[in-house]
Design a protein around this motif. Structure first.
Motif, PDB file in Angstrom:
ATOM      1  N   CYS A 137      45.588  40.053  36.296  1.00 28.26           N
ATOM      2  CA  CYS A 137      45.916  41.063  37.315  1.00 28.26           C
ATOM      3  C   CYS A 137      46.650  40.442  38.494  1.00 28.26           C
ATOM      4  N   TYR A 138      46.436  39.170  38.776  1.00 25.86           N
ATOM      5  CA  TYR A 138      47.111  38.555  39.919  1.00 25.86           C
ATOM      6  C   TYR A 138      48.577  38.283  39.600  1.00 25.86           C
ATOM      7  N   ALA A 187      41.547  41.603  42.068  1.00 23.71           N
ATOM      8  CA  ALA A 187      40.450  40.900  41.375  1.00 23.71           C
ATOM      9  C   ALA A 187      39.812  41.799  40.331  1.00 23.71           C
ATOM     10  N   GLN A 188      40.606  42.253  39.427  1.00 24.92           N
ATOM     11  CA  GLN A 188      40.184  43.300  38.514  1.00 24.92           C
ATOM     12  C   GLN A 188      39.937  42.812  37.091  1.00 24.92           C
ATOM     13  N   CYS A 189      40.740  41.827  36.653  1.00 22.83           N
ATOM     14  CA  CYS A 189      40.670  41.477  35.235  1.00 22.83           C
ATOM     15  C   CYS A 189      39.560  40.490  34.918  1.00 22.83           C
ATOM     16  N   ARG A 190      39.084  39.758  35.903  1.00 23.92           N
ATOM     17  CA  ARG A 190      37.997  38.770  35.754  1.00 23.92           C
ATOM     18  C   ARG A 190      38.363  37.616  34.815  1.00 23.92           C
ATOM     19  N   MET A 191      39.656  37.401  34.669  1.00 26.58           N
ATOM     20  CA  MET A 191      40.102  36.336  33.776  1.00 26.58           C
ATOM     21  C   MET A 191      40.144  34.993  34.500  1.00 26.58           C
ATOM     22  N   CYS A 192      40.110  35.039  35.846  1.00 25.00           N
ATOM     23  CA  CYS A 192      40.345  33.807  36.607  1.00 25.00           C
ATOM     24  C   CYS A 192      39.062  33.214  37.178  1.00 25.00           C
ATOM     25  N   PRO A 207      36.282  34.743  41.584  1.00 23.43           N
ATOM     26  CA  PRO A 207      37.643  35.010  41.086  1.00 23.43           C
ATOM     27  C   PRO A 207      38.655  34.162  41.878  1.00 23.43           C
ATOM     28  N   CYS A 218      41.706  34.303  42.174  1.00 25.13           N
ATOM     29  CA  CYS A 218      42.869  34.994  42.734  1.00 25.13           C
ATOM     30  C   CYS A 218      42.588  35.572  44.114  1.00 25.13           C
TER      31      CYS A 218
HETATM   32  S1  FES Z   1      43.579  37.365  38.177  1.00 23.02           S
HETATM   33 FE1  FES Z   1      42.491  39.133  37.632  1.00 23.02          FE
HETATM   34  S2  FES Z   1      40.567  38.818  38.629  1.00 23.02           S
HETATM   35 FE2  FES Z   1      41.744  37.159  39.250  1.00 23.02          FE
END
Ligand code: FES
Ligand code: SF4
Ligand code: SF4
Length: 537
Positions: free
Chosen positions: A45-46, A54-59, A71, A73
């Protein structure tokens, strides 16, 4: 005496990323601090040009003493912070996030346009689960035509909302939204309005981290790994967006923006992006041609230029007239000016198609400019003046009926007519295509386009920017600066120019503003030219 108001030194903090100690400015986001340490933290998401939800929680990363994962980002660095991107806790959390994405994401990789540059592929192969546990069928949502050049494959979407945020924050033309809730979430257009008519919509294809948004123009054309990528400048308006020409089989297959915070941030317009077929056009002039009575004889470069030098020295032919194209490089235009200067001076014109100016609201430095050619400023800097109408035609009567010597550089003379240049005692055509008007020339010399050579354009902000060769030139075509440089060395005591950098440095001799710039310092992002007197000033 000490300076009463010294510039305050930027405040910095020391952090440790995966055991590596680095110093970064205070307030840096953790994701950027990791990048400075050479550590790539996965993220969807970033995007540096958008807000961070801070939506995808991938980071997710571990920060020592923090009660839970952070997160990267949105979290910012603090002095003494210890960041662990590869700890067991962080890796396990991200593996779980990826497993969650894979519950519904189809494995379309063999046919997906994003294959090879997909962030889901990359992250799953780097740190995803070895096996999926889900036995249920994946959801099927199908695809949707979003309008313009954009096609939406809903099944592949990871709901990062980059596309929605781009349209809201940067294009400021809210045409996309997240509709439904929970697992029914999907990106959609408002009441079927679609993206039609928004000039900036294709940027969402670039920023979609997976293959959910694809370009209709590029669909199934080439695999990402088959493309060669060359840094270049968009030639289609005087903004000079920094781009990459992506090529295969010696053809431009697509154009993508290259970040430059001073010119185009991360973006470019659809007009420039999709207007590349002319760069691929065949049927070019491939050999130097010298008139012999009613016909043209192909000759070697040395013979063509020796005969042209002799014709110029035979004179006196007096002042010259010139018609130049604003798609030619600074080096080409400047070298023609030098040749004109040593052979009696003269005046020249350029023609440029004009259109509506459209600003990108979220980054107003960027606009599709009125002048639809890259180097109008360059043409002005070397003393050529505008002629003709807003359709890029007209203004040829005076040069076309001139009796002295006549140079045409790059202009195809589409409206020149069969009589153009006939009265001229010496007509030299340096360009790409053999139109009716060029057939009246005494010398026809094949030049490369910007995509086939190294050189610079000067954009509307007077920023001089470099481009590099992305395509092979047809036949014996050479950069016009090289053709004219050899000619100049033959008729004057000017030294020969062997490289584009020599040609660039020689520009200072005709336009002092260029003398202040150095080729090496232009780098990939260009440098701003000082002021110069424009024709008519
Ligand atoms: S890039 Fe998506 S939560 Fe950090
Ligand atoms: S379509 Fe692409 S950019 Fe838009 S939310 Fe889905 S994954 Fe993100
Ligand atoms: S704004 Fe101009 S330079 Fe930028 S992409 Fe569009 S046409 Fe090309």
């Amino acid at each position: 005496m000490a300076d009463a108001n010294p510039t305050p030194a930027p405040e910095t903090v020391n952090v440790t990323v995966d055991g590596m100690e680095i110093t970064v400015p205070k307030g840096t986001r953790i994701l950027d601090a990791c990048a400075m340490a050479g550590v790539d933290v996965p993220h969807y998401c970033y995007h540096p040009g958008l807000s961070a939800p801070a939506q995808c929680r991938m980071c997710l990363v571990e920060v020592e003493k923090a009660p839970k994962l952070v997160p990267a980002c949105t979290g910012t660095v603090a002095d003494g912070q210890v960041i662990l991107t590869e700890s067991e806790k962080a890796l396990k959390a991200r593996e779980g996030v990826l497993e969650f994405y894979l519950v519904n994401h189809p494995l379309d990789c063999p046919v997906c346009d994003q294959s090879g540059e997909c962030k889901l592929q990359d992250y799953v192969s780097a740190e995803g689960p070895a096996m999926g546990r889900s036995k249920e069928p994946k959801r099927v949502l199908g695809r949707d035509d979003f309008g313009g050049d954009v096609l939406f494959y809903a099944d592949r979407c990871v709901m990062c909302t980059r596309c929605v945020r781009f349209m809201r924050e940067v294009a400021q033309d809210e045409r996309l939204a997240v509709v439904q809730r929970g697992h029914r979430n999907v990106i959609d257009t408002f009441f079927d309005e679609g993206l039609d008519g928004n000039l900036w919509a294709d940027n969402i294809v670039d920023i979609c981290p997976v293959g959910a948004l694809v370009s209709k123009d590029f669909l199934h054309k080439a695999r990402a790994w088959d493309l060669d990528r060359t840094p270049s400048i968009c030639p289609n308006c005087s903004q000079g967006c920094n781009v990459r020409l992506e090529t295969r089989d010696n053809l431009v297959q697509r154009i993508k923006p290259r970040p430059n915070p001073e010119v185009n941030s991360h973006w470019m317009c659809d007009f420039g992006r999709l207007n590349y077929e002319w760069i691929n056009r065949g049927g070019r002039i491939e050999a130097p041609l010298v008139r012999d009575g009613d016909r043209f004889v192909p000759v070697s470069w040395s013979e063509a230029l020796t005969r042209l030098a002799a014709a110029l020295e035979e004179g006196p032919l007096g002042e010259a007239r010139a018609v130049v194209s604003p798609f030619m490089a600074n080096e080409d235009l400047g070298m023609l000016r030098r040749v004109m200067d040593v052979t009696g001076g003269g005046t020249g014109v350029y023609r440029c198609e004009e259109g509506e100016e459209v600003v990108l609201p979220g980054f107003p430095t960027l606009a599709l400019r009125r002048d639809r050619a890259a180097n109008v400023m360059g043409a002005e800097a070397f003393g050529f003046s505008r002629a003709g109408g807003a359709d890029g035609l007209g203004g040829l009567v005076e040069p076309g009926s001139y009796e002295g010597k006549l140079f045409v550089l790059g202009d195809e003379l589409a409206d020149g007519g069969e009589g153009f240049g006939r009265p001229s005692r010496l007509f030299v055509y340096i360009g790409h295509f053999m139109g009716a008007a060029a057939r009246n020339a005494h010398f026809v010399l094949p030049a490369t386009t910007f995509a086939e050579m190294e050189g610079t354009f000067t954009n509307v902000q007077r920023r001089v920017q470099r481009f590099w060769p992305a395509l092979q030139a047809p036949g014996m075509a050479r950069p016009a600066w090289q053709i004219l440089g050899v000619l100049l060395a033959g008729i004057s005591d000017a030294s020969a120019v062997a490289t584009a950098s020599d040609a660039f440095h020689a520009l200072g001799e005709v336009s002092p503003a260029f003398a202040a710039l150095s080729w090496g310092e232009l780098g990939q992002q260009g440098a701003v030219l000082g002021s110069f007197a424009q024709a008519g000033d």
